[in-house]
Design a protein around this motif. Structure first.
Motif: not given
Length: 489
Positions: A71, A74-75, A125, A175, A475
């Motif tokens: 995560p 991805r952020q 994310a 995300a 999301v």
């Protein structure tokens, strides 16, 4: 025309698996500047073969390099992309303006919106989580849920806000940990292709974001593809219905944001100094090419004539012209096809007895004659059964209708197959709450119109679609929920 480096005279190729590649057919199509009818660029014309290659690339990336991004990774990738979009905002904005005609005067607001969305979804994310759930089964059984990305997402976007729409599809999918095949509209593919390049520059692995411009056949191939796990689509209700039918092959998940014929309601107690420009730009912004545009203007009878006259005067004062001129307030419609559609409705309105209060024609003389320009148009004395009051025109045309009371306007406002946006102009908090509760629409704006924020959900009721974009729930649209049962004793 300002120089845009991306428009280098070369054919704009498809972006598949991190590489620029020609269409397998070798075909290209022309991207036309709607302000003057001139060629902007030639673009590779993707079709079913190219879609299949892009889906294969997206699947490899989903199961390979992208699956190693946690995560936080991805952020950070989305934050780097946000910084790049911010740094290249002038270029991206110019591509959209040249490609579909949105005035460059609004570039600052478009820039803020695009960057804000990317940073919002970057934050999302790291907030994805399951739950521990107490169960009522005998014995010692521990139960919890896990959120997992769906997989390969097919994203199909319209031409009326290319950069914004592309980000709205790509960012939440990334995300969540999905990969994307983006099919931009053939009328305005350029900023999507440039955004795909920036994704690579941001460190997003090849194959995670693929961009395949093309016509309806490419979109159909994406919707039908057996290895696509989800389709997210914004566009017409007719095409949305086809996509829903196509999704049945592998029961893929679908989010559709479709057409609208939104009621914009002005009470006699409204602040007219705010309501007049608000109601006018609810329909004339982006030349009326907004799915939630306030195209049905309901005005309480005591102020009907005065209000319509003021909106017509506002329309007549709007500066229509070259969208690259910072002084321009309204540009052209996107294509010759759209021009003919809008002009056709102008004739229908007159034939069915509506009174023309402003506009009502194409601009066919002077410097704008070669472009696809329509004068901002106000029809008065409109009846609910007229086509201009029932059908989505997708142009700078508003139908003004009088109403008598709350029950009357709520009933008539809801008398449509659509339910996307709506507006209320009043000083009465009671009126605002009663009408907001009564309207069957996904968004209700009170004493404003078309306000958007990444944290707020957006979507439709009825034939305006289902699923929501924006907000924390967005999301979730790209996730599966897995239930885990562990017997501990």
């Amino acid at each position: 025309m300002m120089h845009v480096k991306f428009l280098d005279g070369q054919v704009k190729q498809l972006l598949i698996d991190g590489r620029h590649v020609p269409a397998r057919s070798g075909r290209c199509f022309d991207s036309i500047n709607p302000a003057n009818g001139k060629l902007l660029a030639q673009v590779a014309q993707g079709a079913a073969e190219d879609i299949d290659l892009a889906v294969q690339a997206a699947r490899r990336a989903f199961e390979g390099a992208w699956s190693t991004f946690n995560p936080y990774d991805r952020q950070m990738a989305l934050l780097r992309l946000a910084d790049l979009v911010d740094a290249h905002a002038d270029e991206l904005g110019a591509l959209d303006t040249l490609d579909m005609g949105g005035p460059v005067a609004y570039a600052a607001s478009r820039r803020q919106r695009a960057v804000a969305m990317l940073r919002y979804y970057a934050g999302q994310a790291t907030t994805v989580h399951g739950q521990t759930i107490d169960n009522s089964q005998p014995g010692d059984i521990f139960t919890y849920t896990v959120k997992e990305p769906l997989g390969v997402v097919g994203a199909i976007i319209p031409w009326n806000g290319p950069l914004f729409m592309a980000i709205w599809k790509i960012a939440p999918a990334l995300a969540a940990g999905c990969t994307v095949v983006l099919k931009p509209a053939e009328q305005a593919p350029l900023s999507s292709l440039r955004l795909g390049e920036l994704c690579l520059e941001a460190g997003i692995p090849p194959g995670v974001v693929n961009v395949v411009p093309g016509f309806g056949a490419a979109g159909a191939a994406l919707a039908e593809h057996p290895d696509v796990d989800k389709i997210t689509f914004t566009g017409s209700t007719e095409v949305g219905q086809k996509i829903i039918r196509a999704s049945a092959g592998n029961i893929k998940r679908v989010t559709v944001e479709l057409g609208g014929k939104s009621p914009n309601i002005v009470f006699a107690d409204a602040d007219l100094d705010a309501a007049v420009p608000g109601a006018a730009m609810a329909i004339f912004a982006n030349s009326g090419q907004v799915c939630s545009a306030g195209s049905r203007l309901f005005v309480e009878r005591p102020i009907y004539d005065e209000f319509v006259e003021k909106v017509a005067a506002f329309a007549n004062r709007l500066r229509v012209g070259d969208p690259m001129d910072p002084a321009t307030q309204m540009g052209p419609v996107v294509s010759h096809e759209q021009l003919e559609r809008v002009v056709g409705y102008l004739g229908v309105g007159r034939e069915q007895g509506a009174r023309l209060a402003a506009g009502g024609a194409r601009i066919s003389e002077g410097a704008l004659a070669a472009g696809y320009f329509v004068r901002p148009t106000v029809f008065a004395d409109v009846r609910d059964d007229m086509r201009i009051a029932r059908e989505e025109i997708f142009g700078p045309v508003v139908a003004a209708l009088p109403f008598d009371d709350i029950e009357d306007v709520v009933r008539r406002g809801n008398a449509t197959t659509f339910g996307l946006g709506s507006g209320i102009w009043t000083r009465s908090i009671g009126n605002a709450h009663r009408v907001a509760k009564g309207l069957k629409a996904g968004s209700v704006w009170v004493n404003c119109y078309q306000q958007m924020d990444p944290a707020m959900p957006f979507g439709g009721y009825k034939m305006s679609g289902y699923g929501r974009e924006g907000g924390a729930a967005h999301v979730e649209e790209f996730m599966n929920t897995k239930a885990v049962w562990i017997k501990t004793a």
